[in-house]
Design a protein around this motif. Structure first.
Motif: not given
Length: 810
Positions: A368-394
């Protein structure tokens, strides 16, 4: 809205500052300040800067892997071509792709061949416009690639050599003035240009102790002292038990200095000091200007009567970023300059949460991704997300570059910044002091005032590009006289029905813009004079196709090549088959019908077509058997129904005596028939003719004949007529979709062993009107920590970033 619009609008706000003491500026001072402001506005209008950042899915890769990325471009134009290159450890460009960034966004991937060697490689990205400036304006990112068929490389950084160091000193403001308390910045680097810890003592030329100094972070630090007149100073540094001496800059007896106290949270306290041997009865006039990213924020006239002046600037009235303060004398010559970083922490930290903190292998993960400007104002974002297994990363850096450090820090400073995210990790005194040391020693990357005032800025040799463009000139072959109003025709081999035609301008120039196609293709271009004469020369402009030189090499000294990589499963040569069963290009889905032009744009790419799809006559020449005096003789004996009349000044080909002459093509390009006549029979591969060809317009009413030249014949290009050029052209890279298995699907449940390093990659996530977004994916067979990184910006240009991690158990 494209990236940077919000920043540009913000910086354009007129900033008020509180000046102590206050006075009424004269008309002359207002005129000079306006002159400086106009000069800056003109420079920014003529030389607008562009900045680019690439979020990569992870820091290290295997051979036969994919490097996934999302590009964020700050530009004043709506769409722009961006170039993404993979550079080898020796500085050779081994891959180059073109992407179209629309509203500041583009994404894609680079596939690594299974033959690539292990080492530290380099991702470089830029626009054509950015080539007008030095390479430091490009995006640079080092990555690690290793191949299990090579020697296995170590997961730990190699100890840097400290036998030789270079110690550089940077007087605050650029001037060390005798008798005035001064701050001296310094930076210690090793032979590779990497910051190293340094501490020592400062002595004068009589051997008298002055002060101690010690670097704080990455070899950078500062100290204060009062230099005396006619004294020289040296720094003594101990390296591996050996003392090394370095000279400090010589103090100046006369001049002006600029000092800034940055530790006060609410304000900047500026002190200007002047020394002169002359008896001055009138006050010295100076002007101080502050700008951020090329936008003037404040300006003030300063009158120095007693050799000292103090003023305060409210930090809350200056936007986040690098503030450049410049002090000018009465003749508008820049005398001192100081950089200060203002950080209001007003970029947005995304709130990321998963439905669990601990998972099993192959279990579904909900984010779940929540983006609030100044903790209360909803904002529309264009985002990129990566999920990486760190065990075999240098990881090459503990605090690597990210979207915040790129646009707020790196884009304004010269040279490489080590561990840039360190300076944004917190607001501790030590972190803030290290950031100020960086400002003292790194240097301003954008235009210097001296270059602007003296009109010494670089010439603009590269234009903005928002499509594939073919440019060139047409001239007479021998006298090289430009030919105006000359018809030029461009056709691609895969788009025979699509002609592009225009006439040259008064200087013989032509430019085919607005070309959109994927992948590399071959094309032909022809210039033809109205009188049909052959005294013509066509030259294609390859300026933008020539690759910029590679000046920043990958930092290959960071890794050893003797030991193995340590992961949960101890992946090494003996079990490299595990790596070969990862998800590779065969598992990647091609987006055949993707619209790379953004929402609301309907442009598509046409399918490949034969030059004459349904010919009435075809003759394929077998040069081992077929012999003819000319290609026309061959047609008369092998293509019945075609008539060749050579009774006139030049041959005429037609479908019978009652038909007019057919349109003659050479590899799909219309040419004069005498060009065909001048060519040797050995140069042709096949001939196709069609009696009625409406796809070629009025010119095809009498039919069309296409002469195809032999492929692979050496020097074929030289044998073409002077007004015809065949060349290859690189189009946009094919956009592919990241493959993520669904283990709720029965067919996926029996999938091969899954050790994906990148569990999930999504470059195009939009939050809803409540500022929320959700994504889901499945874990692999790899236990351990998984790191999620989300970056992006709002529709009005605010930067954002968020991180999260969870654990996968067996």
């Amino acid at each position: 809205m494209k990236l940077g619009t919000y920043l540009i609008n913000l910086f354009a706000i007129i900033i008020g500052v509180m000046i102590l003491p206050s006075f009424q500026p004269s008309d002359e001072s207002e005129s000079k300040i306006q002159e400086l402001n106009n000069t800056l506005i003109k420079a920014n209008h003529t030389y607008p800067s562009e900045n680019i950042y690439l979020q990569l899915d992870r820091p290290s890769y295997w051979a036969n892997d994919n490097i996934w990325f999302k590009a964020y471009l700050e530009s004043k134009i709506d769409s722009s071509n961006i170039y993404v290159e993979l550079i080898s450890p020796t500085g050779k460009i081994i891959q180059k792709n073109i992407y179209l960034a629309v509203d500041g966004l583009a994404y894609g991937d680079i596939h690594l061949p299974d033959t690539i060697s292990s080492g530290v490689y380099h991702i470089r990205s830029y626009t054509n416009w950015m080539r007008n400036f030095d390479e430091s304006s490009f995006f640079h990112q080092n990555i690690i690639i290793w191949n299990t068929n090579d020697k296995i490389i170590n997961s730990e950084k190699e100890a840097l050599s400290a036998n030789e160091i270079n110690l550089q000193f940077f007087p605050e403001g650029g001037t060390l003035l005798s008798g005035v308390k001064s701050k001296m910045g310094f930076k210690a680097v090793d032979e590779n240009g990497v910051g190293v810890q340094a501490n020592g003592t400062i002595l004068d030329d009589k051997g008298v102790f002055v002060t101690f100094f010690k670097s704080l972070y990455k070899g950078m630090g500062s100290f204060e002292f009062i230099p005396e007149e006619n004294r020289k100073y040296i720094a003594i540094v101990a390296v591996n038990g050996k003392e090394t001496k370095f000279d400090l800059p010589k103090p100046e007896q006369n001049g002006v200095s600029l000092s800034i106290e940055t530790k006060v949270p609410e304000e900047l306290r500026i002190t200007i000091s002047e020394k002169s041997d002359e008896n001055q009865t009138a006050a010295s006039q100076y002007y101080i200007l502050g700008q951020t990213r090329g936008h003037l924020l404040f300006s003030r006239e300063i009158s120095l009567k007693d050799g000292r002046y103090g003023l305060k600037i409210d930090k809350n009235k200056i936007p986040t970023g690098v503030l450049q303060l410049t002090l000018f004398d009465a003749n508008l010559i820049p005398r001192c300059e100081r950089l200060v970083f203002i950080n209001h922490n007003d970029f947005i930290h995304l709130n990321l949460q998963t439905n669990k903190r601990t998972y099993s292998t192959r279990e579904e993960v909900l984010v779940n991704i929540v983006s609030l400007f100044k903790d209360s104002i909803p904002t529309i974002w264009n985002l990129s997300l990566t999920a990486v297994s760190t065990e075999n990363q240098l990881k090459m850096e503990e605090y690597p570059n990210n979207i915040l450090t790129q646009f707020l820090l790196k884009s304004d400073l010269k040279g490489r910044i080590e561990e840039p995210a360190y300076y944004f990790k917190d607001n501790n005194k030590e972190t803030l002091a290290a950031l100020d040391n960086l400002m003292l020693s790194q240097g301003w990357r954008r235009f210097s005032w001296q270059a602007i005032i003296n009109n010494e800025l670089k010439p603009l040799n590269f234009e903005h590009q928002s499509s594939i463009t073919v440019k060139g000139t047409v001239s007479t072959k021998f006298l090289e006289k430009p030919l105006s109003n000359t018809e030029v025709t461009l056709i691609f081999d895969q788009q025979a029905y699509k002609f592009y035609q225009q006439t040259t301008d008064s200087m013989g120039r032509f430019s085919f813009d607005g070309l959109y196609f994927f992948d590399k293709t071959s094309a032909m271009i022809q210039a033809q004079k109205e009188n049909g004469k052959k005294n013509i020369w066509l030259e294609i402009d390859n300026n933008s196709a020539t690759l910029p030189e590679v000046e920043q090499l990958p930092l290959d000294y960071l890794l050893k090549n003797e030991e193995k990589v340590n992961t949960t499963f101890d992946i090494s040569i003996r079990d490299s088959s595990i790596i070969q069963h990862k998800w590779h290009i065969s598992d990647t889905i091609l987006l055949n019908d993707i619209d790379i032009f953004g929402r609301g744009t309907e442009k598509k790419f046409e399918e490949a077509l034969m030059i004459i799809p349904n010919p009435d006559r075809t003759a394929i020449i077998n040069h081992d058997v077929d012999v003819a005096a000319s290609v026309f003789d061959y047609i008369q004996f092998n293509m019945p129904g075609l008539i060749i009349d050579d009774s006139g000044s030049e041959p005429v080909i037609s479908f019978g005596s009652n038909s007019g002459p057919v349109l003659v093509l050479l590899d799909g390009i219309p040419v004069d028939i005498d060009w065909i006549e001048d060519m040797s029979f050995s140069e042709f591969d096949r001939i196709d003719a069609q009696r009625f060809a409406p796809m070629y317009g009025i010119k095809g009413n009498n039919g069309v004949i296409n002469f195809t030249t032999r492929r692979g014949v050496k020097n074929t290009e030289v044998l073409l007529p002077a007004g015809v050029k065949r060349f290859s052209l690189q189009g946009y890279a094919i956009i592919r979709e990241f493959y993520s298995p669904n283990y709720n699907n029965a067919s996926h449940a029996i999938e091969k062993t899954d050790f994906r390093s990148t569990l999930y990659w999504n470059p195009n996530i939009w939050t809803n009107q409540n500022g929320k977004a959700n994504v889901c994916f499945y874990n692999s067979d790899q236990p351990g920590e998984v790191e999620i990184i989300v970056e992006g910006f709002t529709t009005d240009g605010r930067l954002c970033r968020g991180t999260y991690s969870y654990v996968v158990n067996h």
